[in-house]
Write a protein that holds these residues in place. Structure first.
Motif, PDB file in Angstrom:
ATOM      1  N   GLY A  41      -9.875   0.496  -1.954  1.00 27.17           N
ATOM      2  CA  GLY A  41      -8.516   0.445  -1.442  1.00 27.17           C
ATOM      3  C   GLY A  41      -7.710  -0.597  -2.181  1.00 27.17           C
ATOM      4  N   ASP A  42      -6.385  -0.545  -2.057  1.00 25.70           N
ATOM      5  CA  ASP A  42      -5.536  -1.516  -2.739  1.00 25.70           C
ATOM      6  C   ASP A  42      -4.603  -2.248  -1.778  1.00 25.70           C
ATOM      7  N   ASP A  43      -4.972  -2.266  -0.499  1.00 28.49           N
ATOM      8  CA  ASP A  43      -4.212  -3.019   0.496  1.00 28.49           C
ATOM      9  C   ASP A  43      -4.824  -4.416   0.586  1.00 28.49           C
ATOM     10  N   ALA A  44      -4.083  -5.410   0.098  1.00 27.79           N
ATOM     11  CA  ALA A  44      -4.610  -6.775   0.023  1.00 27.79           C
ATOM     12  C   ALA A  44      -4.912  -7.366   1.390  1.00 27.79           C
ATOM     13  N   ALA A  45      -4.307  -6.829   2.453  1.00 26.56           N
ATOM     14  CA  ALA A  45      -4.528  -7.368   3.793  1.00 26.56           C
ATOM     15  C   ALA A  45      -5.827  -6.865   4.418  1.00 26.56           C
ATOM     16  N   MET A  46      -6.443  -5.873   3.810  1.00 26.57           N
ATOM     17  CA  MET A  46      -7.638  -5.250   4.380  1.00 26.57           C
ATOM     18  C   MET A  46      -8.890  -5.682   3.637  1.00 26.57           C
ATOM     19  N   LYS A  47      -9.975  -5.857   4.391  1.00 25.26           N
ATOM     20  CA  LYS A  47     -11.263  -6.207   3.802  1.00 25.26           C
ATOM     21  C   LYS A  47     -12.059  -4.941   3.504  1.00 25.26           C
ATOM     22  N   ALA A 291      -6.885   7.766  -0.175  1.00 26.61           N
ATOM     23  CA  ALA A 291      -7.218   7.384   1.206  1.00 26.61           C
ATOM     24  C   ALA A 291      -8.103   6.150   1.247  1.00 26.61           C
ATOM     25  N   GLY A 292      -7.728   5.112   0.478  1.00 23.50           N
ATOM     26  CA  GLY A 292      -8.457   3.859   0.530  1.00 23.50           C
ATOM     27  C   GLY A 292      -8.195   3.120   1.830  1.00 23.50           C
ATOM     28  N   VAL A 293      -8.990   2.082   2.096  1.00 18.47           N
ATOM     29  CA  VAL A 293      -8.833   1.328   3.341  1.00 18.47           C
ATOM     30  C   VAL A 293      -7.409   0.774   3.434  1.00 18.47           C
ATOM     31  N   GLY A 294      -6.807   0.930   4.604  1.00 12.24           N
ATOM     32  CA  GLY A 294      -5.439   0.491   4.821  1.00 12.24           C
ATOM     33  C   GLY A 294      -4.409   1.574   4.643  1.00 12.24           C
ATOM     34  N   THR A 295      -4.791   2.695   4.035  1.00 11.92           N
ATOM     35  CA  THR A 295      -3.847   3.782   3.801  1.00 11.92           C
ATOM     36  C   THR A 295      -3.543   4.528   5.093  1.00 11.92           C
ATOM     37  N   SER A 296      -2.286   4.935   5.263  1.00 14.62           N
ATOM     38  CA  SER A 296      -1.886   5.804   6.369  1.00 14.62           C
ATOM     39  C   SER A 296      -1.525   7.172   5.818  1.00 14.62           C
ATOM     40  N   LEU A 297      -2.148   8.199   6.364  1.00 17.77           N
ATOM     41  CA  LEU A 297      -1.917   9.574   5.926  1.00 17.77           C
ATOM     42  C   LEU A 297      -1.069  10.275   6.963  1.00 17.77           C
TER      43      LEU A 297
END
Length: 341
Positions: A41-47, A291-297
């Motif tokens: 994923g590419d959401d920096a707020a998510m682990k 659909a990486g971690v943090g993504t909203s579909l």
């Protein structure tokens, strides 16, 4: 006066129609799947972490599907997305592997009575029961050598790893809410033979949305079962379990999804595997949704519109705010007041 009254009625009907369309659009924009646990994923707020979890918001329901691999990482990601776990309609645990259910302890710490659907197993960590007739008895033994002194209960109840949790075991494919079905299948693959798994199928105006945890029974078999509910498969998201599959198996599976089942959009994650990501991206083009971690579909007309990420709603947030303010008024567009004048 009749003319004015007619105008008022016509205006009111037009206003109602407009509001209905706005409401439908707003609901479509709010229906979504948010990925809470995955290893990319590419959401920096998510682990990032191995395993899977997603929050499904659709048809007025909030459904937590799986809970990830680590309680603390799951909790941190839930907090990062500002998700309230106290008002879930229910939780689905797809199967008994720890990378899909380790975060359940956190869920229960804030919502101890939430309904949890899980696969029904004879002996399993979700709790189960069997008639005491399942074991052979020997009445020649003295009572102290016999189970329950030779007087077992008619039904023997076995414990769960989460004592007191509100589990409801699912043995066969079941519609648990209008348009929301849990597909129950059993794996026959080497290494996971007899593993029971649940997949979530939601019927929408655009077709069936299918969320899979690990697809141990086979993604093709799960899609085949889903097609019996609605042959129009709008979206498949989750783990396809092709992470160690050879290229020929990947090619056959991708062809089945695209050509046999005519799947419209794919949003693969978790155990799908990097070579399968590449094959699906090549086959589906702009109908492949990241659909990486943090993504909203979003679950609406924008799904598969060619954007890499699906976070953009059908309406911009400012527009939604304006529409919602208008919808709360008795005469939102001034139709009544203009006609009275």
């Amino acid at each position: 006066m009749k003319l004015n009254l007619t105008s008022v009625i016509a205006g009111a009907l037009a206003c109602a129609a407009t509001l209905a369309a706005v409401t439908e659009t707003a609901l479509a924009a709010e229906s979504k799947i948010t990925i809470l646990n995955d290893a990319f994923g590419d959401d920096a707020a998510m682990k990032k972490d191995w395993g899977f979890s997603a929050l499904v918001e659709v048809a007025g329901k909030r459904i937590l599907f799986d809970t990830g691999n680590d309680r603390d990482i799951f909790a941190a990601n839930v907090k990062a997305k500002n998700i309230d776990l106290t008002n879930l309609d229910f939780v689905v645990l797809s199967h008994r592997h720890s990378d899909h259910m380790a975060g359940l302890s956190h869920v229960l710490s804030v919502n101890p009575k939430v309904k949890i659907y899980a696969p029904k197993e004879g002996f399993g960590i979700y709790g189960s029961s069997l008639p005491s007739s399942f074991y052979r008895k020997d009445e020649s033994l003295p009572p102290q050598m016999r189970y329950y002194d030779g007087k077992p209960p008619e039904v023997m109840t076995f414990g769960t790893a989460w004592q007191g949790a509100n589990f409801e075991p699912i043995e066969k494919t079941t519609e648990v809410a209008p348009g929301i079905t849990l597909i129950a299948l059993v794996s026959d693959a080497p290494g996971t033979r007899e593993l029971r798994e649940l997949s979530l199928a939601v019927n929408t105006a655009d077709g069936l949305v299918l969320l899979v945890g690990c697809s141990h029974p086979g993604i093709d078999k799960i899609v085949e079962a889903a097609a019996a509910i609605n042959p129009k498969i709008h979206l498949i998201a989750g783990g396809f379990h092709l992470i160690v599959a050879p290229d020929d198996t990947i090619a056959k599976t991708v062809a089945a999804l695209k050509d046999t089942f005519k799947v419209e959009n794919v949003a693969p994650g978790h155990c799908t595997g990097e070579p399968t990501f590449a094959a699906l991206k090549q086959a589906f083009g702009n109908r492949y949704i990241y659909a990486g971690v943090g993504t909203s579909l979003p679950l609406g007309p924008s799904t598969g519109a060619g954007e890499r990420r699906g976070e953009g709603p059908v309406l911009e947030e400012d527009d939604l705010t304006t529409y919602r303010k208008l919808a709360r008024r008795e005469d939102p567009f001034g139709v009544r007041s203009r006609n009275l004048r």
